[in-house]
Design a protein around this motif. Structure first.
Motif, short mmCIF file in Angstrom:
data_model
loop_
_atom_site.label_atom_id
_atom_site.label_comp_id
_atom_site.label_asym_id
_atom_site.label_seq_id
_atom_site.Cartn_x
_atom_site.Cartn_y
_atom_site.Cartn_z
N GLN A 280 47.39 11.12 34.64
CA GLN A 280 48.09 10.75 36.05
C GLN A 280 48.25 9.36 36.00
O GLN A 280 49.26 9.11 36.52
N GLN A 281 47.30 8.66 35.86
CA GLN A 281 47.46 7.04 35.88
C GLN A 281 48.48 6.45 34.95
O GLN A 281 49.31 5.67 35.07
N ASN A 284 51.94 7.52 36.47
CA ASN A 284 52.47 6.70 37.42
C ASN A 284 52.84 5.42 36.87
O ASN A 284 54.06 4.85 37.41
N GLU A 285 52.27 4.95 36.07
CA GLU A 285 52.73 3.67 35.35
C GLU A 285 53.86 3.62 34.71
O GLU A 285 55.02 2.88 34.81
N ASN A 287 56.24 6.00 35.16
CA ASN A 287 57.31 6.19 36.07
C ASN A 287 57.83 4.93 36.97
O ASN A 287 59.21 4.67 37.11
N VAL A 288 56.75 3.93 37.07
CA VAL A 288 57.20 2.77 37.65
C VAL A 288 58.21 2.00 36.72
O VAL A 288 59.21 1.34 37.10
N GLN A 401 57.79 4.49 43.94
CA GLN A 401 56.77 4.97 42.64
C GLN A 401 55.80 4.01 42.80
O GLN A 401 54.38 4.60 42.47
N GLU A 402 55.69 2.85 43.14
CA GLU A 402 54.45 1.80 43.23
C GLU A 402 53.59 2.55 44.39
O GLU A 402 52.35 2.38 44.05
N GLN A 405 51.62 5.33 42.96
CA GLN A 405 50.78 4.82 42.03
C GLN A 405 49.33 4.38 42.64
O GLN A 405 48.32 4.99 42.45
N GLU A 406 49.75 3.75 43.74
CA GLU A 406 48.53 3.18 44.63
C GLU A 406 47.92 4.31 45.29
O GLU A 406 46.61 4.34 45.36
N ASP A 408 47.78 7.25 44.53
CA ASP A 408 46.96 8.39 43.33
C ASP A 408 45.78 7.48 42.95
O ASP A 408 44.74 8.29 43.00
N ALA A 409 45.89 6.29 42.83
CA ALA A 409 44.72 5.30 42.46
C ALA A 409 43.41 5.71 43.63
O ALA A 409 42.17 5.79 43.33
#
Length: 501
Positions: A280-281, A284-285, A287-288, A401-402, A405-406, A408-409
């Motif tokens: 998942q991480q 996200n990375e 996708n950004v 997207q950022e 990502q944040e 989800d983290a």
């Protein structure tokens, strides 16, 4: 007559034929029986966790959908790479025109009926477009890698769900074993009380109480077996395995399941490892990165682009049936002139065709062959502010997207710390349940000894026996609960799900 007596009778022939048929059928039935037995034995092979996970990853619908999406994104990436090359297209047409129209070979108006054909080849190539296509390839590449990571995430999610269902089935199976022991003890106690009642040493009320306990324990065993079957059906659903398939799982002792020490599963260490290992991480990375490349693609659409074009063209018309072969000079009247009321013919010296050849189809294609080559400049001036709006949307998508990502983290960190807290509580609960089970076992042993010498009523023995049963079930539940919670931390850490060394 003597010769005829040597021949077998019809009944003998039928008897022999029936005997051969019976032997063949017997052999066939034996083969089918052996085959059926072999299939039954094969179908009763118990599945390990590794086999369940492997089968689920191959057959689970969610995993298949993720695989299909990854392959579609791969095709999109390949297509964007192919778009870097020039395009070439060939057009061919044939038709019939009538009425007032333009002759495609002479470009003159005519009312003749014309059978025509056109052939062309056009080539276009981008010379400079602010790296729009190159950035599109990069964005699609990141999107494809994200789809591959999504496929890995789907596999991990299925593996985790299968492990959870597998451990639940193992717990249910342990409950069956405990219920069997409980039922066996109740049956032995019932038989013992029955002998004493028949001997007149105990009243019949004691036997009735034991019969009630035996019936309750039988119902408990039936319930645990039904629960185990339901757990297996839930596991089969995760595997996408037909519910009618004979299915069972291996039941290793819970004590043999390896778990990492809690000291090696500190939440901060697990979280840092999860940021690197969990799909998942990575999703996200990637996708950004893809969103950032799409910003460049959208921005390039606002600037001029330069392209190269070229083409080949030819045509045919059936009105041009003859082609002059040679010419000769001659006077040709071209009009009249009025001088003082008198019309005078005006002549012109021209080359007049002296002979003709057939203007065939391929000759026309050769004579009408034309070429073109050039450079084009496309300047976007005003298109409803569409290009600028798309550019602004692309930048906002990067921010979105950022933020995802944040978020989800943060969610991952919270889940890991919560899982660690739950694991600590589960271990403490298991140790407490061990003490409770040991105490209940000691109390039951004392109660049974007192009951055997007539110093304890059956109802009190039943109470101690039920307390022991509940304590064992609670201990098993607590043990499987803490094993799964430690396995969950191992999963976040990237160690995978294993039930053996």
């Amino acid at each position: 007559m003597e010769a005829l007596s040597v021949l077998p009778s019809i009944s003998d022939v039928l008897h022999s034929a029936f005997f051969v048929y019976f032997c063949q059928m017997k052999h066939t039935l034996l083969v089918l029986t052996a085959l059926g037995a072999a299939l039954a034995v094969h179908s009763q092979v118990k599945w390990s966790l590794e086999q369940c996970v492997e089968y689920a990853v191959e057959h689970n619908i969610s995993v298949k959908q993720a695989d299909v999406q990854a392959r579609m994104d791969r095709l999109t990436l390949d297509q964007s790479k192919a778009a870097l090359y020039p395009t070439a297209n060939s057009q061919h047409s044939a038709g019939y025109q009538f009425g007032r129209s333009i002759d495609p070979t002479s470009n003159q108006f005519t009312t003749n009926e014309i059978l025509f054909a056109n052939h062309s080849l056009n080539v276009n190539a981008d010379l400079f477009n602010w790296f729009r296509k190159r950035n599109t390839v990069a964005a699609n590449g990141f999107s494809y890698e994200a789809s591959v990571a999504k496929f890995d995430k789907a596999r991990n999610d299925v593996a985790l769900n299968v492990a959870n269902a597998y451990l639940a089935a193992l717990l249910s199976n342990e409950q069956i074993n405990a219920a069997v022991v409980q039922l066996q003890q109740s049956r032995e106690q019932r038989d013992n009380v029955k002998k004493q009642v028949l001997a007149g040493a105990l009243p019949e009320l004691n036997l009735a109480e034991m019969e009630t306990q035996l019936a309750n324990d039988s119902a408990t065993l039936i319930g645990t077996r039904a629960d185990y079957r339901l757990r297996l059906l839930q596991l089969q659903a995760l595997l996408n395995l037909d519910a009618a398939t004979v299915f069972d799982v291996q039941a290793p002792p819970v004590d043999s399941i390896p778990v990492e020490p809690l000291s090696e599963l500190e939440p901060a260490v697990v979280f840092n490892s999860a940021l690197v290992n969990l799909p998942q991480q990575k999703i996200n990375e990637l996708n950004v990165k893809a969103a950032a490349k799409n910003v460049l693609v959208a921005r390039a659409a606002m600037y001029p682009s330069i392209g190269l074009f070229g083409g080949l063209d030819t045509r045919y018309s059936n009105t041009q049936k003859l082609l002059p072969a040679n010419f000769q000079s001659g006077v040709v009247p071209i009009g009249f002139v009025d001088i003082n009321g008198t019309n005078y013919v005006v002549n012109s010296l021209q080359n007049i065709p002296a002979g003709f050849n057939k203007n065939t189809y391929f000759r026309q294609l050769s004579n009408n062959f034309s070429q073109n080559l050039g450079i084009g400049l496309n300047i976007p001036i005003f298109n409803g502010n569409q290009a600028r709006t798309n550019w602004k949307k692309a930048k906002l998508n990067v921010a979105s997207q950022e933020l995802l990502q944040e978020q989800d983290a943060q969610t991952l960190k919270q889940d890991i710390y919560q899982a660690h807290t739950n694991a600590v509580a589960a271990i403490e609960k298991f140790h407490a349940s061990e003490i409770a089970a040991a105490s209940a076992q000691k109390a039951y042993d004392f109660a049974r000894k007192r009951f055997e010498v007539g110093l304890l009523k059956p109802i009190d023995l039943i109470t101690n026996q039920n307390n022991l049963f509940k304590a064992k079930i609670n201990m098993l539940s607590a043990q499987y609960d803490y094993v799964f919670k430690l396995k969950l931390l191992e999963f976040y850490k990237g160690s995978g799900i294993k039930l053996h060394h």
